[in-house]
Design a protein around this motif. Structure first.
Motif, short mmCIF file in Angstrom:
data_model
loop_
_atom_site.label_atom_id
_atom_site.label_comp_id
_atom_site.label_asym_id
_atom_site.label_seq_id
_atom_site.Cartn_x
_atom_site.Cartn_y
_atom_site.Cartn_z
N LEU A 28 0.83 -1.21 0.00
CA LEU A 28 0.00 0.00 0.00
C LEU A 28 0.87 1.26 0.00
CD1 LEU A 28 -2.69 1.59 0.39
CD2 LEU A 28 -2.38 1.29 2.86
N THR A 29 1.92 1.23 0.82
CA THR A 29 2.82 2.40 0.88
C THR A 29 3.43 2.68 -0.49
OG1 THR A 29 3.30 1.94 3.19
CG2 THR A 29 4.89 3.32 2.02
N LEU A 30 3.88 1.61 -1.16
CA LEU A 30 4.44 1.77 -2.51
C LEU A 30 3.40 2.37 -3.45
CD1 LEU A 30 6.39 -1.56 -3.22
CD2 LEU A 30 7.33 0.76 -3.05
N LEU A 46 3.12 18.67 -1.48
CA LEU A 46 2.11 18.71 -0.43
C LEU A 46 1.42 17.36 -0.27
CD1 LEU A 46 0.20 22.05 -1.14
CD2 LEU A 46 1.65 21.54 0.80
N VAL A 47 1.09 16.76 -1.41
CA VAL A 47 0.41 15.46 -1.39
C VAL A 47 1.31 14.42 -0.73
CG1 VAL A 47 -0.47 13.60 -2.85
CG2 VAL A 47 -1.02 15.96 -3.41
N GLN A 52 2.62 10.40 3.23
CA GLN A 52 3.69 9.75 4.00
C GLN A 52 3.56 10.06 5.48
OE1 GLN A 52 7.31 11.07 2.16
NE2 GLN A 52 7.34 9.35 0.74
N ASN A 53 2.46 9.66 6.07
CA ASN A 53 2.36 9.85 7.51
C ASN A 53 2.50 8.47 8.16
OD1 ASN A 53 -0.14 8.42 7.98
ND2 ASN A 53 -1.20 10.13 7.05
N MET A 87 -7.10 7.24 1.60
CA MET A 87 -6.99 8.60 1.09
C MET A 87 -8.20 9.45 1.50
SD MET A 87 -5.71 9.67 -2.70
CE MET A 87 -4.36 8.53 -2.75
N VAL A 88 -9.37 8.85 1.49
CA VAL A 88 -10.55 9.56 1.99
C VAL A 88 -10.33 9.91 3.46
CG1 VAL A 88 -12.99 9.31 2.63
CG2 VAL A 88 -12.23 8.55 0.38
N HIS A 89 -9.83 8.94 4.21
CA HIS A 89 -9.58 9.17 5.64
C HIS A 89 -8.56 10.30 5.85
CE1 HIS A 89 -8.98 8.43 9.85
NE2 HIS A 89 -7.72 8.07 9.67
N ILE A 90 -7.47 10.26 5.09
CA ILE A 90 -6.45 11.30 5.23
C ILE A 90 -7.03 12.68 4.88
CG2 ILE A 90 -4.26 12.17 4.27
CD1 ILE A 90 -3.35 9.21 4.05
#
Lengths: 341, 341
Positions: A28-30, A46-47, A52-53, A87-90
């Protein structure tokens, strides 16, 4: 509530989950890293900063724990859909941090504090849009339909919560509905889509969706309790944020449900004065933290009971059961912290 | 620039457009009204407040002017897709009004001023999500793909603009790209989807998409000029908002492109002091408003020239040509206001 034998079960659950999740979350990170390059060049840095959190990746974990991760074609789809929900969550976090005037999130300055509210609003929007764009890349339009509807419900939940600020005597059903909207919704989309993409039967998909919703409500209620009692990640952090912002949660709602009129009056006075110590003491005196923890245990048990209805060969049963065990262990830690106060 | 015969052409164009658009926009209004009831009950009144505005409905107009409105099956799809683009647009306005600290929009208090920034951020998100949900209801996943990608680009455009605040010497290409991102993008999605749903050829679809983009850039550049010179709707309104927020637009960019170093220095000093009168005078002295208006005329002409490449029986050619004529007439009004200053 704590039994000595539990600790072994928990250790095994955590290890089983980690073995399954580590490669999946790495994938997923990749995948998320690769998404950065598909944004407009001017906003890529910015993205990247947002994606990357070191968040807990709970929703992706639910996707992977639900789905058939040993089928490589399914696995690829699970990675993509877990990216969508994360991504929705972020995006919601980027917007939340504006509203809460939060300085830090996962030990990094928030977008709002680093680049201003203006950029944070727009970047959250761009992340939302991209998540929906990824959802639209599935052959079936159902992913996009479901995710867009859920995103709307998550926002509606947050709005309801905003409207309820300062309303301390909240109805329990309304509280639980808000938890479902805020957190249960994306949890249930994660388990449902994990199931759908794995080709489970309609009945299994619906069961897993209900499990996600229950677990999400339980998790959010647990999270609300940590605002009073702390958790391992916020030792030394300011607690009582919810009290400050006028947000009524589990132990307060239970107190107003069960306590005598005089106790309720006393609590109202303490809340009005924002006297945190007094609020904590009243809740403790009337065993409201114990009641709250017991309430969440019950929700977790109800969620786990749903898994028992799945066919035995369904991998989600064991994997999500382990997730339930881990939440139970968090509740034990909470109970221990409460007892040692 | 103004020719006496133009006024008759304009009158005919406006009447032709109104005849076509009135029933279509009425249908859109009905459709949007019906959407309100599909939102979570707790936020329906807020949604209604946003959707029932008296905006210009430019993007829906482009959908209808492009498409085959006399085919009832196509017409229904045009109504739905125009609702999607309008809802995305309204969501961006709800968010813009937070950022600009605007009190009113279309003569009504903004959501941010009426219910607070918190609610405005979340409500904008809910509207975005719902727009994407409507996009996902088309049989073809392309509507959702396109709209989500465009929404992202619109947000990226706004972010770029935010980053450029205070950078007065902006590159013309960068300025035009930002206009395309901010406004051209949704205009071009409107014309493209209107064409796609009407079953036009791939070549026609691409031409109409390019037209939308050009017209959007022209419209936004015109809109930027009205911040200096006013328009019929903002007589008595505070102008120079862009100057105040450090936003460099057409006449300033052209001045820094063409004027002597000493003039540029003088302008920089005036901008630094936020001396609006002086800025206006320098721009006027160097015929920058005339140059700006001429620049926009050229953009409109280029857009209209694209329509000439469409097959003669394509209704978009005439209808969108009328739209171009109306924008030309707006430029004439702007020119007249400039001359009478």
């Amino acid at each position: 509530m704590f039994k000595a034998s539990d600790s072994l079960v928990q250790k095994e659950s955590i290890e089983a989950i980690q073995t399954l999740l580590r490669p999946a979350l790495d994938e997923l990170t990749l995948y998320l890293d690769k998404q950065v390059g598909t944004f407009e060049s001017q906003i890529q840095s910015l993205v990247k900063y947002c994606l990357q959190n070191n968040g807990k990746r709970l929703r992706p974990s639910l996707v992977f724990l639900t789905g058939q991760t040993n089928d490589s074609a399914v696995f690829d789809e699970l990675v993509r859909v877990s990216a969508v929900v994360e991504m929705v969550h972020i995006a919601t976090l980027v917007h939340d941090d504006i509203l809460d005037h939060a300085d830090k999130r996962h030990d990094k300055p928030t977008i709002a504090s680093k680049y201003g509210d203006h950029t944070a609003v727009l970047l959250g929007d761009a992340l939302f849009s991209h998540a929906l764009h990824l959802a639209a890349e599935f052959d079936t339009v159902e992913v996009c339909r479901l995710v867009s509807k859920s995103t709307r419900r998550v926002c509606a939940g947050e709005i309801v919560q905003t409207f309820n600020r300062g309303a301390w005597k909240l109805d329990m059903d309304d509280y639980l509905e808000t938890l479902d909207m805020k957190t249960g919704e994306l949890f249930s989309v994660s388990t449902y889509l994990g199931a759908l993409l794995s080709g489970y039967s309609q009945e299994e998909c619906m069961l897993l969706r209900e499990f996600g919703s229950k677990l999400g409500i339980a998790y959010q209620a647990y999270d609300d309790l940590t605002d009073f009692l702390g958790d391992e990640s916020n030792i030394g952090k300011t607690l009582g944020t919810d009290l400050e912002t006028g947000k009524s949660t589990l132990p307060l709602i239970q107190l107003f449900q069960s306590a005598d009129a005089s106790v309720q009056q006393e609590m109202m006075a303490a809340l009005k004065e924002r006297d945190e110590t007094r609020v904590m003491n009243i809740l403790e005196e009337h065993s409201m933290f114990e009641a709250g923890i017991a309430f969440v245990y019950k929700l977790v048990d109800e969620a786990i009971a749903l898994l028992k209805q799945l066919p035995e060969n369904n991998p989600a049963s064991q994997n999500l059961g382990n997730m339930g065990t881990i939440l139970r262990s968090k509740l034990q830690e909470l109970e221990a912290r409460r007892a040692s106060r």
